[in-house]
Design an enzyme around this catalytic site. Structure first.
Site, PDB file in Angstrom:
ATOM      1  N   ASP A  47       0.804  -1.238   0.087  1.00 58.68           N
ATOM      2  CA  ASP A  47      -0.044   0.079   0.019  1.00 58.68           C
ATOM      3  C   ASP A  47       0.844   1.201   0.025  1.00 58.68           C
ATOM      4  OD1 ASP A  47       0.955  -0.103   2.650  1.00 58.68           O
ATOM      5  OD2 ASP A  47      -1.219   0.069   3.778  1.00 58.68           O
ATOM      6  N   SER A  48       2.078   1.158   0.018  1.00 56.53           N
ATOM      7  CA  SER A  48       3.176   2.213  -0.078  1.00 56.53           C
ATOM      8  C   SER A  48       2.900   2.683  -1.584  1.00 56.53           C
ATOM      9  CB  SER A  48       4.625   1.921  -0.163  1.00 56.53           C
ATOM     10  OG  SER A  48       5.066   0.735  -0.861  1.00 56.53           O
ATOM     11  N   ASP A  86      -1.027  -6.087  -0.489  1.00 56.46           N
ATOM     12  CA  ASP A  86      -1.298  -5.581   0.741  1.00 56.46           C
ATOM     13  C   ASP A  86      -2.706  -5.123   1.319  1.00 56.46           C
ATOM     14  OD1 ASP A  86       0.034  -4.825   2.999  1.00 56.46           O
ATOM     15  OD2 ASP A  86       1.169  -3.188   1.984  1.00 56.46           O
ATOM     16  N   LYS A 116      -1.166  -9.355   3.008  1.00 49.26           N
ATOM     17  CA  LYS A 116      -0.387  -9.078   3.993  1.00 49.26           C
ATOM     18  C   LYS A 116      -1.288  -8.129   4.959  1.00 49.26           C
ATOM     19  CE  LYS A 116       3.041  -5.746   3.605  1.00 49.26           C
ATOM     20  NZ  LYS A 116       2.504  -4.529   4.629  1.00 49.26           N
ATOM     21  N   GLU A 118      -1.138  -5.751   8.806  1.00 49.64           N
ATOM     22  CA  GLU A 118      -0.316  -5.000   9.510  1.00 49.64           C
ATOM     23  C   GLU A 118      -0.757  -5.448  11.061  1.00 49.64           C
ATOM     24  OE1 GLU A 118       0.320  -0.768   8.865  1.00 49.64           O
ATOM     25  OE2 GLU A 118       1.230  -1.087   7.047  1.00 49.64           O
ATOM     26  N   GLU A 185       9.488  -4.286  10.176  1.00 45.24           N
ATOM     27  CA  GLU A 185      10.209  -2.936   9.827  1.00 45.24           C
ATOM     28  C   GLU A 185      10.739  -2.074  10.637  1.00 45.24           C
ATOM     29  OE1 GLU A 185       7.067  -1.297   6.935  1.00 45.24           O
ATOM     30  OE2 GLU A 185       8.398   0.572   7.012  1.00 45.24           O
TER      31      GLU A 185
END
Ligand code: KIV
Length: 277
Positions: A47-48, A86, A116, A118, A185
């Site tokens: 999602d960056s 993501d 993915k 978080e 991260e």
């Protein structure tokens, strides 16, 4: 030679044998082809993309539809790399039912191999629901950009013993919940090393030192296409932005002075035929 599709079993084999796992982000068809052709094990459609492709200030505004749009383009360009989509902010936090439905869309509609999400211990039950529905899940702990405001900004995490212990528990809870891999991260290398030794699933670091089972970076950082900021953990392997700027200025100059298009870029017509126009 045609690449064989990378599987979760192959990623586990690499961890067992101590062979490093490679991961790179990609958000579009041509980049996915470059990454796949380089033989990189896994592609993260992160999602960056909200920041490097769409110009948002953070990953928070990214929507499911935007993620699926980019994942579809990536999966059309990939033959061998294992694709991780993501899940965007608020697509998996509200309840397990919605999380499962959204996770399923990454596989059914966008051609991803996994998703993915978080979070650590607090998100483990959701991970378990998604995995039980048949969707492989990669965890993401340490600095979690979707909730960076809760962490008081983009800072190195787990710097003291207590938070390092919590992070280790998060990793173990994600493994227990059925995650097949964990991205870590911005954490001290010693903490990443300890987690990597204590879980059986592969760990992938970004700003987490060299002891992780593999590494991931954002494509735009690696090739010098994102100029707003460069985190300390990034290694830039080429600077494309100045080359692109130079190419565009060159094109503009040639159009303005009339040297482009030249005869080699032009279609001609038989003179006799032209006379009859
Ligand atoms: O969105 C992303 O690209 C990521 C990586 C930075 C791990 O989550």
């Amino acid at each position: 030679m045609e690449r064989k599709k990378v599987t979760i079993a192959e990623l586990n084999r690499k961890k067992e044998k101590g062979e490093k796992i490679t991961m790179m982000t990609a958000y579009d068809y041509p980049t996915a082809q470059f990454v796949d052709q380089a033989g990189i094990d896994t592609i993260l459609v992160g999602d960056s993309l909200g920041m490097v492709m769409l110009g948002y200030d953070s990953t928070v505004p990214v929507t499911m539809e935007e993620m699926l749009h980019h994942c579809k383009a990536v999966s059309r360009g990939v033959k061998g790399s294992f694709i991780i989509g993501d899940m965007p902010f608020m697509s998996y936090q509200i309840n397990a039912e919605q999380a499962v439905a959204n996770a399923g869309r990454f596989l059914k509609e966008a051609g991803c191999d996994s998703v993915k999400i978080e979070g650590g211990t607090e998100i483990a039950p959701v991970v378990n629901s998604i995995v039980r529905a048949g969707v492989p899940v990669c965890g993401h702990i340490g600095l979690t950009p979707q909730t960076a405001t809760m962490l008081s900004g983009f800072k190195v995490q787990a710097k003291d013993a207590e938070s390092a212990r919590k992070l280790l528990k998060s990793a173990k809870d994600l493994e227990e919940a059925g995650a097949f891999m964990i991205v870590m991260e911005c954490i001290p290398d010693i903490v990443a090393e300890r987690i990597t030794k204590e879980v059986k699933i592969p760990t992938i670091g970004i700003g987490a030192g060299k002891h992780c089972d593999g590494q991931v970076l954002v494509y735009h950082d690696v090739v010098g296409l994102f100029e707003r900021f460069t985190p300390k953990f990034v290694k830039q392997y080429v600077q494309l932005a100045p080359m692109i700027r130079e190419a565009l200025l060159h094109y503009k100059r040639e159009v303005e002075e009339g040297t482009f298009p030249g005869p080699e870029h032009t279609f001609s017509m038989n003179v006799e035929e032209a006379g009859k126009i």
